[in-house]
Design an enzyme around this catalytic site. Structure first.
Site, PDB file in Angstrom:
ATOM      1  N   LYS A 122      55.639  47.686   6.971  1.00  0.00           N
ATOM      2  CA  LYS A 122      56.532  48.265   7.990  1.00  0.00           C
ATOM      3  C   LYS A 122      57.906  47.598   7.871  1.00  0.00           C
ATOM      4  O   LYS A 122      58.001  46.388   7.627  1.00  0.00           O
ATOM      5  CB  LYS A 122      55.940  48.030   9.378  1.00  0.00           C
ATOM      6  N   SER A 197      54.960  53.383  16.764  1.00  0.00           N
ATOM      7  CA  SER A 197      56.113  53.328  15.900  1.00  0.00           C
ATOM      8  C   SER A 197      55.785  53.100  14.423  1.00  0.00           C
ATOM      9  O   SER A 197      56.610  53.369  13.559  1.00  0.00           O
ATOM     10  CB  SER A 197      57.047  52.204  16.372  1.00  0.00           C
ATOM     11  N   SER A 221      51.509  50.651  18.767  1.00  0.00           N
ATOM     12  CA  SER A 221      52.207  51.153  17.592  1.00  0.00           C
ATOM     13  C   SER A 221      51.404  51.134  16.304  1.00  0.00           C
ATOM     14  O   SER A 221      51.826  51.702  15.304  1.00  0.00           O
ATOM     15  CB  SER A 221      53.516  50.370  17.378  1.00  0.00           C
TER      16      SER A 221
END
Lengths: 542, 548
Positions: A122, A197, A221
């Site tokens: 990420k 996210s 997330s």
């Protein structure tokens, strides 16, 4: 001189992970192994195969080279990425890293447990060899001077970093629509969001663009996109994985999480990245077991491998506002767990509904502080300005997105003199209540279950103009962050939608540092789940 | 003696023009110079003059205040001399090239986290105990938030509602020449925090550069109760605090380098009024005398505004002291109260102390200045001596060691405060660096006292002992310095001198008795300074007067 500093936050939860599945009815995995009978009806092998052990096996046996394995994944990225856009940045050294690994294998050198495994990271985790933006324009082109601890450990374990995955800006969002760069598409239906996210990380694993990926979970997330994309997602206990190098959103809630296409893969990655880090004072020195070694293959298990395990279905998560298909998937999953021998009951968490507002106050408050460093003075995109306040104002106005600005304003407001007691302090009190109600529930049950999200993946643009509806989607997950508990999401079924249905994930929650228990149960659940194939259509299309 | 007359005169001069604050400030530096000299000489003769000076100071203060009362509180930042910064492993040393002692953590790069240096806690507890505070067994860090380019994270890690230490006090003995007396000033709290970086402004003013070397350096902020009433009290509070941080070894307390920085809050209220007046903050004082002057200037400024009916022009603001013009001027006016949006620092666990830990630190504390002063006072030393000696712990160690080696306290004090202090000042060295050991000083003192050598010879060989070392006994033997105490030998010397100077003898005997000094000098010269002066005088007088 005695050490002056103790860590009560971590002392509270420093019990050893028991080696048995149920704390109520102790039973080691040896007793499963000693029972020979298997029921083919409930325990038929599944298509979900673990990639990491097989990659390792291929490499070490010489059947495949790391370069070949890497090329396979790079080909898939080449085919699917234009459609999905899972990544913000792709590594250009994957093949080079793979060659180096092949050289090591040939020389008989030691290679780590993740040798040859392509991992997506990420973009809010710092990488020394790739830009790291946290999904924000304000950090466009920013190159960190160091690897995040989790990334460093991945590399040390032999993993090859495939690239930096897309995300909602600084982790604020549930769809990746909040990315400063582009929207990632759900591999199950490219008109839908992958969740967020960590949507890029989930989509990348779902589409097998990489073997596993790292995400971060502040309010869901990792778990919500895992559910939306039909992959396994783990949110470890707060402090289980070092946050060093993770761009902070809400420091008291943030954890680095893992996505995998199987529970075993997830467990192997967690073993590699977990542990105390002297660069993170909130990281725990709680012992890190080899999570995957405690897992038992299906053919070693009896027909009731979860015998005696007490599972509580969180009542509040199957009520109003939850999509019917999601509710029936979870109910089916709970009867499946019952079939595997566990005792399933219903448990009510009295403070459940308070969690969402408390979460948004605490997360926004911490975010307003954590994001103050993006002032464009030392790094990041700087606006042309004649004076200092304009420099700050313009750089942040241009560099930060709408959602981020909104949360900074909310957090600034909540921490302001005169409002602190009514908002921040009250939210902390709610947090204590949430922790207590989880503790009470986990005194009764080994594992709590719920959906990971109130719905399956929705359409891109569907909720962009309704932030409250988007926030409400976090109801299933935020309480777990407030309590700091570990939680595992495993695909458990489908609802209608897209070309071949949309996956639904089952969330399993347990007490602090009992990731081992969650992973063992998740592994059994995953292997014994019949008739589902969680490989998205985007792969068969290509 | 002229020196002391001037002291008196100076004090009187102030009384003559009590309303003229500016003049007062201009002449005060001269006074303090004399104070230094007077202290250095260590002479007991200073005392008769003190009384008048003392009264003068009090009267001056009374008159200066004209029915108003000044309230002063001080916030002091002390930079800790830990080997690394508070939350990362960077070293720090004053004066390094810009941005050479920095790392991702103290630069506030994305993803970095603070990790507390345990020495900071140790030093905080040390100072807390030395300031008689109650130690918080459980405290935490908070974030103080504001934007400024020298603050890389956009917040300062500090302590807000639970400081590591609170509710203490500091004992201060005011200087004799300012009226003397013992005061207890309250300490509200001591808390841990990190320093910010520094802005370096270009000459043209068109740009500024950021130096983050200092960012993350550990500080202790010590907040006093508003217990001070004038510049002297405030300056003495600060200088006592400096002594304490140096004694316990948490900081070098150097004001010029910014290791000890005082922000002073001053307000003035009419006598009898309960509530405080509007307070004004003064910064940028880099010496105690600047503090003293700045505060007295500010008190006068505020009183003047009160008297002119313009009290509403006293606004909450930060003023800077300008050493060149000897004035304070406005730096920034505070529009309302700054909202720092404090909240608990989530990146750091709570700081939990054990009783054992605190006790161990308590046991490790050295004797503090206040205890030293009381001990010296009990030795019979004057307050002036006491204050001089206890000012520096190295001097204390030296003095104490002399005493242990058998020296008489008053004599040892006189030597240290006189010739030795003068040498230290001239050569700019510390007492630890001189070659004269306390043992040899004690030996020197006893050699003089028991008459082996004269005081004059003693003074002469002192310098050699300081510079080159060696023993008193060795020097006496080597240089043949033993005092002549044999009356016959002195008589022979006297006879010789008288015989050589018949003219002077005649003049003496015809009434010019002042010539006794001439003869004494000649005899001393002949004896190479070794003649016992008492015997010499006695025998010389007998001989000179014998002819009458």
């Amino acid at each position: 001189m005695p050490s002056p500093i103790q860590n009560p936050r971590l002392l509270l939860t420093s019990t050893r992970i028991p080696l048995y599945l149920s704390s109520k009815t102790p039973c080691t995995h040896r007793c499963f192994a000693s029972l020979p009978s298997l029921s083919p009806q409930t325990l038929a092998p599944q298509s979900t195969t673990s990639s990491i052990p097989s990659i390792r096996e291929s490499l070490l046996s010489g059947r495949k080279k790391a370069v070949e394995i890497a090329a396979e994944y790079l080909d898939r990225i080449r085919l699917t990425e234009p459609q999905l856009k899972s990544f913000i940045h792709l590594s250009d050294s994957v093949l080079k890293d793979a060659l180096e690994l092949d050289r090591k294998v040939e020389n008989g050198e030691d290679v780590g447990p993740l040798a040859g495994v392509l991992v997506g990271v990420k973009d809010n985790l710092c990488t020394v060899d790739m830009p790291s933006t946290g999904g924000s324009r304000i950090l466009d082109g920013y190159r960190p001077a160091f690897d995040a601890t989790a990334v460093r450990k991945l590399r040390e374990a032999g993993a090859i970093i495939a690239g930096k995955t897309n995300m909602d800006e600084f982790g604020m969002g549930s769809t990746t629509e909040g990315s400063g760069f582009h929207v990632t598409k759900n591999p199950w239906d490219t008109s839908r969001v992958p969740g967020g996210s960590s949507g890029g990380s989930a989509a990348a694993v779902s589409a097998r663009q990489c073997v596993a990926s790292l995400g971060s979970d502040t309010g869901g997330s990792v778990r919500q996109p895992a559910s939306f994309c039909g992959v396994v997602g783990l949110k470890p206990t707060y402090g289980r994985v070092s946050r060093f190098g993770l761009m902070a959103y809400a420091s008291s809630l943030d954890v680095v999480g893992v996505f995998g296409s199987s529970v075993i893969d997830t467990a192997i990655v967690l073993s590699a990245i977990a542990g105390h880090d002297r660069l993170d004072a909130t990281s725990s020195s709680h012992e890190v077991p080899d999570y995957s070694s405690e897992m038992i293959a299906l053919d070693q298990l009896n027909s009731k491998p979860l015998k005696g395990l007490k599972i509580g279905v969180i009542k509040e998560t199957l009520g109003d506002g939850i999509e019917a298909g999601v509710v029936s998937s979870i109910k089916a999953a709970s009867s499946h767990l019952e079939q595997l021998g566990s005792i399933v009951g219903e448990v009510s968490l009295s403070s459940f509904d308070l969690g969402l507002p408390a979460y948004y106050i605490l997360a926004s408050s911490e975010a307003s502080s954590n994001l103050a460093r993006y002032d464009s003075v030392r790094y990041g995109q700087q606006a042309d300005a004649d004076d200092l306040s304009l420099l700050y104002g313009d750089s942040r106005a241009k560099g930060l997105g709408h959602e981020v600005k909104m949360r900074i304003l909310m957090g600034t407001y909540a921490l302001s003199a005169g409002y602190y007691d009514a908002y921040y302090k009250r939210a902390q009190q709610v947090r204590t209540l949430v922790q207590k109600s989880f503790k009470d529930a986990l005194d009764q049950y080994d594992i709590l279950i719920s959906p990971a999200a109130p719905s399956a993946a929705y359409k891109i643009g569907e909720k962009t103009n309704d932030p409250l509806a988007m926030y409400a989607g976090d109801i299933m997950t935020v309480n777990v962050n407030l309590a700091g508990l570990p939680s595992l999401v495993v695909p458990c079924g489908f609802v209608e939608g897209g070309a071949s249905g949309l996956p639904v994930g089952l969330q399993m929650i347990s007490s602090s540092f009992s990731e081992g228990k969650l992973l063992r149960v998740g592994h059994i659940f995953e292997q014994s789940l019949q008739g589902y194939n969680f490989v998205p259509p985007v792969l068969s299309e290509n | 003696m002229a020196l002391f007359i001037f002291r008196g005169f100076c004090a009187n001069a102030i009384i003559l023009i009590p309303k003229n604050g500016a003049f007062l400030h201009k002449i005060r530096p001269k006074r303090s110079q004399f104070e230094v000299q007077a202290r250095r000489s260590g002479s007991t003769e200073a005392r008769p003059a003190q009384k008048s000076s003392q009264m003068a100071t009090r009267e001056r203060q009374q008159q200066q205040l004209q029915g108003f009362e000044a309230i002063i509180g001080i916030e002091t930042h002390v930079q800790l001399q830990t080997s690394t910064k508070a939350f990362c492993r960077c070293p720090y040393s004053y004066g390094s090239d810009p941005n050479t002692t920095i790392c991702p953590v103290c630069m506030g790069l994305p993803g970095t986290l603070p990790v507390l240096n345990s020495r900071v806690v140790e030093f905080a507890v040390k100072l807390g105990l030395a300031l008689n505070c109650e130690i918080s067994m459980k405290s935490k860090f908070d974030r103080k938030q504001y934007f400024y380019p020298d603050l890389p994270k956009g917040y300062q890690i500090s302590q807000f509602d639970i400081p590591i230490a609170k509710g203490g006090f500091l004992d201060v003995d005011l200087p004799v020449e300012f009226g003397g007396g013992h005061k207890k000033f309250g300490i509200t709290r001591v808390h841990m925090e990190e320093d910010a970086g520094k802005l370096v402004h270009s000459d043209t003013g068109s740009f500024s550069q950021v130096d983050l070397n200092r960012a993350g350096v550990p500080l202790l902020e010590i907040v006093s109760e508003p217990d001070m009433r004038n510049g002297i009290e405030a300056a003495e509070y600060a200088s006592e605090l400096q002594r304490v941080v140096r004694y316990v070894g948490v900081s070098n307390g150097n004001m010029q380098e910014g290791s000890l920085r005082c922000d002073v809050n001053v307000s003035v209220r009419p006598g009898g009024q309960q509530e405080f007046g509007t307070k004004v903050e003064i910064k940028n004082m880099n010496s105690f005398s600047a503090m003293n002057k700045a505060i007295d200037y500010e008190i006068n400024r505020q009183i003047l505004l009160h008297k002119q009916g313009q009290a509403n022009q006293i606004v909450q603001e930060t003023r800077l002291w300008d050493d060149a013009t000897q004035k304070t001027f406005t730096m920034r006016k505070k529009e309302g109260l700054a909202d720092y949006r404090y909240f608990p620092e989530p990146d750091l666990p709570e700081v939990v102390l054990t009783d054992e830990y605190v006790d161990q630190i308590r046991k490790s504390l050295p004797e503090l200045p206040e205890a030293k002063r009381r001990r010296y006072e009990n030795m019979g030393l004057t307050m002036q001596d006491v204050l001089f000696l206890a000012n520096d712990d190295d001097v204390c160690d030296y003095f104490d060691s002399c005493i242990q080696n058998g020296a008489e306290a008053k004599l040892a004090a006189n030597w240290i405060m006189g010739d030795i202090a003068a040498y230290l000042k001239n050569e700019k060295v510390s007492i630890k660096e001189i070659k004269l050991t306390p043992k040899e000083l004690a030996e020197l003192i006893s050699s003089i006292k028991n008459g082996t050598i004269s005081g004059k010879i003693g003074k002469e060989i002192l310098n050699e002992l300081i510079c080159k070392g060696g023993t008193v006994q060795g020097l006496i033997l080597e240089k043949d310095l033993v005092q002549i105490v044999d009356p016959a030998a002195i008589e022979a010397l006297v006879d010789g001198v008288i015989a050589e100077n018949p003219k002077q003898l005649e003049q003496y005997r015809s009434g010019r008795t002042k010539l006794q000094g001439f003869f004494a000098g000649q005899v001393m010269k002949k004896s190479k300074g070794k003649a016992n002066p008492v015997l010499l005088t006695k025998i010389l007088q007998e001989k000179l007067n014998a002819g009458n």
